[in-house]
Scaffold this motif. Structure first.
Motif, PDB file in Angstrom:
ATOM      1  N   LEU A 134       0.861  -1.186   0.000  1.00  0.00           N
ATOM      2  CA  LEU A 134       0.000   0.000   0.000  1.00  0.00           C
ATOM      3  C   LEU A 134       0.891   1.229   0.000  1.00  0.00           C
ATOM      4  CD1 LEU A 134      -3.007  -0.606   2.470  1.00  0.00           C
ATOM      5  CD2 LEU A 134      -2.998  -0.627  -0.031  1.00  0.00           C
ATOM      6  N   SER A 136       0.904   5.489   0.051  1.00  0.00           N
ATOM      7  CA  SER A 136       0.125   6.697   0.340  1.00  0.00           C
ATOM      8  C   SER A 136       0.680   7.851  -0.486  1.00  0.00           C
ATOM      9  CB  SER A 136       0.206   7.019   1.834  1.00  0.00           C
ATOM     10  OG  SER A 136      -0.538   8.184   2.135  1.00  0.00           O
ATOM     11  N   GLN A 140      -4.150   9.638  -0.904  1.00  0.00           N
ATOM     12  CA  GLN A 140      -4.766   8.488  -1.569  1.00  0.00           C
ATOM     13  C   GLN A 140      -3.974   7.224  -1.242  1.00  0.00           C
ATOM     14  OE1 GLN A 140      -7.620   9.001  -4.022  1.00  0.00           O
ATOM     15  NE2 GLN A 140      -7.557  10.745  -2.596  1.00  0.00           N
ATOM     16  N   TRP A 141      -4.685   6.116  -1.001  1.00  0.00           N
ATOM     17  CA  TRP A 141      -4.029   4.835  -0.758  1.00  0.00           C
ATOM     18  C   TRP A 141      -4.069   4.007  -2.028  1.00  0.00           C
ATOM     19  CZ3 TRP A 141      -6.658   3.272   4.533  1.00  0.00           C
ATOM     20  CH2 TRP A 141      -6.260   4.187   5.518  1.00  0.00           C
ATOM     21  N   SER A 159      -8.758   4.378  -2.128  1.00  0.00           N
ATOM     22  CA  SER A 159      -9.477   5.533  -1.585  1.00  0.00           C
ATOM     23  C   SER A 159     -10.745   5.860  -2.370  1.00  0.00           C
ATOM     24  CB  SER A 159      -8.563   6.755  -1.557  1.00  0.00           C
ATOM     25  OG  SER A 159      -7.435   6.509  -0.737  1.00  0.00           O
ATOM     26  N   GLN A 261     -11.195   5.197   4.352  1.00  0.00           N
ATOM     27  CA  GLN A 261     -10.357   6.031   5.194  1.00  0.00           C
ATOM     28  C   GLN A 261     -11.126   6.756   6.280  1.00  0.00           C
ATOM     29  OE1 GLN A 261      -8.729   7.517   1.472  1.00  0.00           O
ATOM     30  NE2 GLN A 261      -6.726   7.654   2.447  1.00  0.00           N
ATOM     31  N   LEU A 266      -3.993   3.645   7.853  1.00  0.00           N
ATOM     32  CA  LEU A 266      -2.959   2.903   7.132  1.00  0.00           C
ATOM     33  C   LEU A 266      -2.159   2.091   8.142  1.00  0.00           C
ATOM     34  CD1 LEU A 266      -1.806   2.730   4.164  1.00  0.00           C
ATOM     35  CD2 LEU A 266      -0.020   4.297   4.962  1.00  0.00           C
TER      36      LEU A 266
END
Length: 388
Positions: A134, A136, A140-141, A159, A261, A266
């Motif tokens: 993942l 970031s 946004q992931w 996201s 989110q 995270l």
């Protein structure tokens, strides 16, 4: 890591490693036009890195088939295997290497444990048997995976609104969803729990939201052959867990949420030692694992329009479970479940060497001999084919 630099880490018990892993070396190996380029940590660059890595470094699990070989997810060990050994990687190796590269470049990224779908078992693997990365970027992931056979055909935005369809450049579509009973903690055997708690007690203690990744695929029969006329359907591929922001007050109707989110954060990156434990448990100790049952090598074409796959049970070369996909034509004819086993037995090493060369993997003589010994042992002691 906020600047591009050299990644140093030593793991003395491993037989093969390099002293350093640098961004220019990495970019050169994955075919980057200018390996000295100072990269921007944006989505466009991530897409290109994912594309170049996944089409330059093959997937393979041959090390898992030789029980006495030590495994490692240490980026320096994996890098030496890929760069100097001319080998490919399985999931925990390849994605750990990609994570290290992304962090050196300057991305904020974590490794997460993943459960793969087992269609004939009617669910996902109980213990995480895979991993993904993942990333970031500007809030946004982004989910990426460079070391797997059936996912991912591009980068996916975690996201975006749940159940929204994300279509990759090659036309393959995915979507994220939340199941009806989404909140879980990991629950393993007492022995495995103790083993993991000694490394990272928080891994098993958090309430997490389960997220599933579905892929649009064609319907197949019980033998995994496409049903004619072709029909499309959504198939489970991955399941993973993200820690809830509020551990004491679990919200209701979680399957109806739209933005992940809002309620999860995270996670911290999977500890390398736990990644190694999961590798060992889900490959060498699990007789239901595809890794346990068969060796696999795979290379993507540069445009990701096709995959060149070779696969076989440890003691029989076969075209299952990939349905209509033929493994490879060889001088004895098609290598599949109909081949004469005596011919296969006598030519196992030569066949494997021929096939792996074709997808860019180099297996040295000592390794091939070790693999052949395991192959012969299983041939003598197992009289049935594992059922999927």
């Amino acid at each position: 890591v906020s600047t591009q630099s050299t990644f140093f880490f030593f793991f003395v018990t491993q037989p093969m490693q390099t002293e350093s892993f640098t961004v220019p070396e990495y970019l050169s190996l994955i075919g980057w036009p200018d390996p000295s380029e100072k990269l921007s940590c944006d989505l466009e660059t991530l897409v290109r890195l994912h594309q170049n890595h996944s089409t330059s470094i093959p997937f393979e699990n041959f090390d898992l088939q030789v029980p006495h070989l030590k495994l490692s997810t240490d980026p320096l060990v994996v890098w030496a295997k890929v760069k100097d050994g001319k080998r490919g990687t399985y999931c925990f190796e390849g994605n750990s290497l990609f994570l290290a590269a992304l962090r050196l470049i300057g991305y904020e990224a974590v490794l997460i444990p993943v459960h793969t779908s087992r269609p004939l078992a009617g669910g996902f693997a109980e213990i995480p048997n895979h991993c993904s990365v993942l990333v970031s970027i500007d809030g946004q992931w982004i989910m990426v995976d460079v070391a797997t056979i059936d996912c991912l055909d591009g980068v996916l935005n975690l996201s975006e609104t749940l159940n929204s369809i994300q279509t990759m450049k090659n036309g393959v579509s995915y979507r994220f969803a939340v199941p009806s009973d989404p909140v879980k903690k990991y629950s393993f055997s007492d022995e495995l729990t103790k083993e993991m708690d000694q490394v990272d007690p928080s891994f098993l203690s958090l309430n997490c939201l389960t997220v599933t990744l579905l892929k649009e695929d064609i319907k197949r029969d019980e033998s995994f052959n496409p049903i004619i006329p072709l029909q499309k359907t959504w198939e489970n591929r991955f399941s993973f867990r993200l820690p809830l922001k509020d551990q004491s007050n679990i919200p209701e109707n979680l399957e109806k949420i739209s933005k992940l989110q809002d309620i999860v954060y995270l996670p911290k990156s999977l500890h390398p030692e736990i990644a190694l434990i999961l590798t060992e448990v889900t490959t060498r100790r699990d007789p239901k694992s595809h890794h346990f049952k068969q060796w696999v090598g795979m290379r993507y074409s540069k445009d990701r329009q096709w995959k060149y796959i070779i696969a076989g049970f440890r003691y029989i070369v076969t075209k299952r479970p990939y349905g209509e996909r033929i493994v490879k034509e060889y001088k004895q004819g098609f290598i599949d479940d109909k081949v004469n086993h005596e011919i296969l037995q006598k030519n196992f090493v030569e066949i494997l060497k021929h096939l792996t060369n074709d997808i860019g993997i180099k297996l040295d003589s000592e390794f091939l001999q070790n693999l052949n010994i395991e192959h012969n042992f299983i041939q003598r002691n197992i009289n049935h084919i594992w059922a999927f």
